[in-house]
Scaffold this active site. Structure first.
Site, PDB file in Angstrom:
ATOM      1  N   ARG A  12       0.616  -1.374  -0.314  1.00  0.00           N
ATOM      2  CA  ARG A  12       0.106   0.100  -0.284  1.00  0.00           C
ATOM      3  C   ARG A  12       0.529   1.092  -0.569  1.00  0.00           C
ATOM      4  O   ARG A  12       0.505   2.052  -0.305  1.00  0.00           O
ATOM      5  CB  ARG A  12      -1.015   0.107   1.456  1.00  0.00           C
ATOM      6  CG  ARG A  12      -2.233   0.842   1.294  1.00  0.00           C
ATOM      7  CD  ARG A  12      -1.969   2.874   1.587  1.00  0.00           C
ATOM      8  NE  ARG A  12      -3.512   2.952   1.377  1.00  0.00           N
ATOM      9  CZ  ARG A  12      -3.972   3.776   1.828  1.00  0.00           C
ATOM     10  NH1 ARG A  12      -3.257   3.971   3.118  1.00  0.00           N
ATOM     11  NH2 ARG A  12      -5.400   3.912   1.728  1.00  0.00           N
ATOM     12  N   SER A  13       2.129   1.082   0.211  1.00  0.00           N
ATOM     13  CA  SER A  13       2.619   1.910   0.170  1.00  0.00           C
ATOM     14  C   SER A  13       3.888   2.689  -1.158  1.00  0.00           C
ATOM     15  O   SER A  13       3.845   2.114  -1.476  1.00  0.00           O
ATOM     16  CB  SER A  13       4.081   1.693   1.902  1.00  0.00           C
ATOM     17  OG  SER A  13       5.324   2.875   1.055  1.00  0.00           O
TER      18      SER A  13
END
EC number: 5.99.1.4
Length: 215
Positions: A12-13
């Site tokens: 998700r980064s």
């Protein structure tokens, strides 16, 4: 002499995505073995994370990640869908998180086979490179195949060993904290953490001090 390092990574980064291709290229071109250590994002581990940040944090982060992608020539588009299920208006994180749990478990299954770095790069290009509905159809299976994995085997392992994979992912997070950091992407080399996509050059500099050969 082959150096070894661990890369702590979240699907998700955006900054993990902006780093993963460069770390993969480094591992393929130079004598360093980088092991992927997937972790769940702060939004899952600390659901109140967004509430505790400065109001300017989100706006600045969006501006910065787009310009890093532009500067580095990395394709970048907002994930469709976001790997995290979150209310856009309230920023409340849902209890059920099917997307991030599946892909992170796939990443850990790939890491078990020594192919975590390749899978993370292939999957991250789908998520952050603009592939619509990256979680559907054969997209993630294709990422696994391009990473040299058997997609059916990986999916079966994710379905059958979810708890064991989550224990390994939790251990990755603890190892990151033990190394002196908490965020991603963080490369740990001989116990020394290098946090952020903007520390890749410094990590290489340290590797060269430790004997990494020149290209």
């Amino acid at each position: 002499m082959t150096l070894t390092a661990d890369l702590y990574f979240s699907f998700r980064s955006p900054y993990s995505y902006l780093a993963i291709g460069r770390y993969r290229e480094l591992s393929e071109k130079r004598d360093v073995d980088i092991a992927l250590k997937p972790v769940y994002p702060l939004a899952v581990r600390q659901p109140d994370f967004f509430e505790r940040n400065h109001p300017n944090w989100l706006g600045y982060t969006f501006r910065d990640m787009f310009r890093v992608a532009q500067m580095e020539g990395i394709p970048f588009g907002p994930p469709r869908p976001d790997p995290i299920v979150q209310d856009a208006a309230t920023r409340v994180i849902a209890d059920e998180q099917p997307y991030i749990r599946r892909v992170t478990r796939m990443g850990q299954a790939a890491a078990r086979r020594g192919k975590g770095l390749a899978f993370a790069h292939e999957a991250a290009q789908l998520i952050w490179g603009g592939q619509e509905n990256w979680h559907q159809g054969e997209h993630l299976a294709g990422a696994a195949q391009r990473a040299g994995l058997d997609p059916a085997e990986i999916e079966a392992e994710v379905a059958e060993q979810a708890e064991a994979l989550d224990e390994e992912i939790a251990a990755n997070q603890q190892a990151l904290e033990d190394a002196g950091h908490w965020g991603v992407p963080t490369l740990v080399l001989d116990g020394e953490p290098f946090f952020g996509q903007d520390r890749i050059a410094m990590a290489i500099w340290r590797m060269e001090q430790k004997g990494l050969g020149t290209p």
